[in-house]
Design a protein around this motif. Structure first.
Motif, PDB file in Angstrom:
ATOM      1  N   ARG A  86       0.873  -1.173   0.000  1.00 42.98           N
ATOM      2  CA  ARG A  86       0.000   0.000   0.000  1.00 42.98           C
ATOM      3  C   ARG A  86       0.916   1.230   0.000  1.00 42.98           C
ATOM      4  NH1 ARG A  86      -4.059   2.442   4.660  1.00 42.98           N
ATOM      5  NH2 ARG A  86      -4.846   4.128   3.344  1.00 42.98           N
ATOM      6  N   ASN A  93      -4.134  11.457   3.566  1.00 40.61           N
ATOM      7  CA  ASN A  93      -4.121  10.564   4.741  1.00 40.61           C
ATOM      8  C   ASN A  93      -3.778  11.405   5.966  1.00 40.61           C
ATOM      9  OD1 ASN A  93      -2.457   7.905   2.909  1.00 40.61           O
ATOM     10  ND2 ASN A  93      -4.642   8.068   3.411  1.00 40.61           N
ATOM     11  N   PHE A  98     -11.121  11.601   3.115  1.00 45.15           N
ATOM     12  CA  PHE A  98     -11.406  10.529   2.152  1.00 45.15           C
ATOM     13  C   PHE A  98     -10.753  10.919   0.824  1.00 45.15           C
ATOM     14  CE2 PHE A  98     -14.944   9.727   5.090  1.00 45.15           C
ATOM     15  CZ  PHE A  98     -14.873   8.338   5.190  1.00 45.15           C
ATOM     16  N   THR A  99      -9.996  10.005   0.273  1.00 50.72           N
ATOM     17  CA  THR A  99      -9.201  10.329  -0.920  1.00 50.72           C
ATOM     18  C   THR A  99      -9.730   9.634  -2.167  1.00 50.72           C
ATOM     19  OG1 THR A  99      -7.309  10.400   0.573  1.00 50.72           O
ATOM     20  CG2 THR A  99      -6.846  10.515  -1.775  1.00 50.72           C
ATOM     21  N   GLY A 100      -9.904   8.320  -2.094  1.00 52.24           N
ATOM     22  CA  GLY A 100     -10.413   7.581  -3.246  1.00 52.24           C
ATOM     23  C   GLY A 100      -9.555   7.799  -4.477  1.00 52.24           C
ATOM     24  N   GLU A 190      -7.382   3.252  -6.103  1.00 53.64           N
ATOM     25  CA  GLU A 190      -8.179   3.176  -4.875  1.00 53.64           C
ATOM     26  C   GLU A 190      -9.660   3.099  -5.256  1.00 53.64           C
ATOM     27  OE1 GLU A 190      -9.013   2.192  -2.153  1.00 53.64           O
ATOM     28  OE2 GLU A 190      -7.729   3.362  -0.800  1.00 53.64           O
ATOM     29  N   ARG A 217     -16.929   2.333   4.805  1.00 55.27           N
ATOM     30  CA  ARG A 217     -15.490   2.129   4.609  1.00 55.27           C
ATOM     31  C   ARG A 217     -15.096   0.647   4.543  1.00 55.27           C
ATOM     32  NH1 ARG A 217     -12.031   5.217   8.961  1.00 55.27           N
ATOM     33  NH2 ARG A 217     -10.345   4.683   7.533  1.00 55.27           N
ATOM     34  N   ARG A 218     -15.789  -0.192   5.260  1.00 59.48           N
ATOM     35  CA  ARG A 218     -15.274  -1.554   5.386  1.00 59.48           C
ATOM     36  C   ARG A 218     -16.222  -2.667   4.937  1.00 59.48           C
ATOM     37  NH1 ARG A 218     -11.646   0.657   4.760  1.00 59.48           N
ATOM     38  NH2 ARG A 218      -9.901   1.194   6.112  1.00 59.48           N
ATOM     39  N   ASN A 262      -7.869  -0.211  -0.487  1.00 60.07           N
ATOM     40  CA  ASN A 262      -9.025  -1.029  -0.859  1.00 60.07           C
ATOM     41  C   ASN A 262      -8.806  -1.881  -2.103  1.00 60.07           C
ATOM     42  OD1 ASN A 262     -11.070  -0.371   1.260  1.00 60.07           O
ATOM     43  ND2 ASN A 262     -10.496   1.685   0.614  1.00 60.07           N
TER      44      ASN A 262
HETATM   45  O1  LIG Z   1      -9.141   6.691  -0.032  1.00 59.58           O
HETATM   46  C1  LIG Z   1      -8.853   6.882   1.161  1.00 59.58           C
HETATM   47  O2  LIG Z   1      -9.369   7.776   1.831  1.00 59.58           O
HETATM   48  C2  LIG Z   1      -7.859   5.977   1.817  1.00 59.58           C
HETATM   49  O3  LIG Z   1      -6.796   5.756   0.979  1.00 59.58           O
HETATM   50  C3  LIG Z   1      -8.471   4.693   2.228  1.00 59.58           C
HETATM   51  O4  LIG Z   1      -9.465   5.033   3.034  1.00 59.58           O
HETATM   52  P1  LIG Z   1     -10.258   4.019   3.986  1.00 59.58           P
HETATM   53  O5  LIG Z   1      -9.311   3.554   5.026  1.00 59.58           O
HETATM   54  O6  LIG Z   1     -11.351   4.861   4.508  1.00 59.58           O
HETATM   55  O7  LIG Z   1     -10.779   2.919   3.098  1.00 59.58           O
END
Ligand SMILES: O=C(O)[C@H](O)COP(=O)(O)O
Length: 325
Positions: A86, A93, A98-100, A190, A217-218, A262
């Motif tokens: 990763r 971060n 949230f980045t996506g 992502e 998120r999960r 992800n």
């Molecule tokens: O895209 C993001 O914000 C992170 O790289 C991953 O975010 P997450 O831990 O909320 O899935």
């Protein structure tokens, strides 16, 4: 960790725990990766926990080519290394946003994480690198490879147009031998976080509730608003992995993938045959490499080379984490 200088690497596994982390044990000009932490009692403080289906077989050593010349061709070996990383910490971060698919670079800490990741894998052969199309994954791949003992030059393959392909040709076989192709693929990006992109994770949890945000998120199949669920992300990332990357491993090439929390979770879910329930608690830290050995059509998880020593750092954990960070 010291810079990489060894001439040979042996990749070994302790029979008791295939999910252990491996630290270099240098002796007589060789490096053996031995268990630094394990999934046995005591490992939880390091955040490493075995998956229920982890394997425990001892495998034969994988030797690095002894000379640069011999390393230029695909290996005839029946096993190949697969490294997953990763990306290091990105600027978003750090800001807890949230980045996506927003394309932000690494922080100085992320740069350092990528360099440290490179030191962990500096003795593991790499013939081809895959990254997403996002700069944070590409920076991580490049910085990690700067640490590799073979000192080959990672070169991005440009195929976005005939001209880009033609204009980036290399006309020396010798120079090609000293290069590693870096293939970028949007499919490894992502997960697209939809309308959460750019929002602060803590503020979003305060607004919508911690459980709702954790679900977005999960969970496996619940997408964030107008974004991709992990299942949707897996459709493109795992398909790409099966169609493009597995054939490389089958041909004996050692592969590194630098990607995202992800997209890598979906690939690990596939490799480790996790259920949609189990994947909920799968977390990946930034900049911690994971090693798998591909042998006889099977993936054997080897954990994180030279395991982390700080609490809370993990390449792979199935501990359920509710906190927003
Ligand atoms: O895209 C993001 O914000 C992170 O790289 C991953 O975010 P997450 O831990 O909320 O899935």
């Amino acid at each position: 960790m010291a810079a990489c200088t060894s001439q040979q690497a042996l990749i070994s596994v302790k029979p008791r725990c295939a999910s252990a982390s491996f630290g270099p044990d240098r002796r007589a000009g060789s490096v053996r990766f031995v268990s630094a932490t394990s999934c046995c009692p005591g490992s939880r403080k390091l955040g490493l926990v075995c998956a229920s289906n982890s394997q425990s077989s001892v495998i034969e050593p994988a030797k690095l080519p002894s000379s640069p010349e011999s390393g230029s061709n695909p290996k005839k070996s029946s096993e190949a290394a697969l490294i997953l990383i990763r990306h290091g910490e990105s600027l978003w971060n750090e800001k807890n946003l949230f980045t996506g698919c927003v394309d932000v670079p690494l922080t100085p800490k992320g740069v350092n994480e990528a360099i440290e990741a490179g030191k962990r894998i500096c003795n593991i052969p790499v013939d081809v690198i895959y990254t997403s199309s996002l700069i944070r994954a590409q920076m991580t791949a490049m910085l990690a490879m700067m640490q590799h003992r073979r000192k080959k030059v990672p070169i991005i393959v440009h195929k976005e147009s005939e001209r880009a392909h033609q204009w980036s040709q290399v006309y020396s076989e010798e120079t090609k031998k000293q290069s590693i192709p870096v293939i970028t693929a949007w499919q490894l990006n992502e997960r697209m976080y939809g309308e959460l992109q750019g929002l602060n994770k803590q503020e979003t949890a305060d607004l919508f509730g911690k459980e709702q945000v954790h679900e977005w998120r999960r969970s496996y199949d619940i997408p964030p608003p107008n974004g991709e669920s992990l299942e949707m992300c897996a459709e493109r990332a795992v398909s790409y992995f099966k169609e493009q990357i597995i054939p490389q491993l089958v041909s004996g090439k050692h592969v590194m993938i630098a990607a995202h929390g992800n997209s890598l979770r979906s690939i690990i879910m596939h490799l480790d045959k996790l259920t949609s329930q189990e994947v909920i608690s799968l977390e990946l830290s930034t900049g911690i490499p994971m090693l798998y050995i591909f042998k006889e059509g099977k993936f054997i998880r080897r954990g994180s080379p030279a395991g982390p020593s700080e609490a809370g750092v993990y390449a792979y954990t199935k501990v359920r984490v509710f906190s927003i960070f």
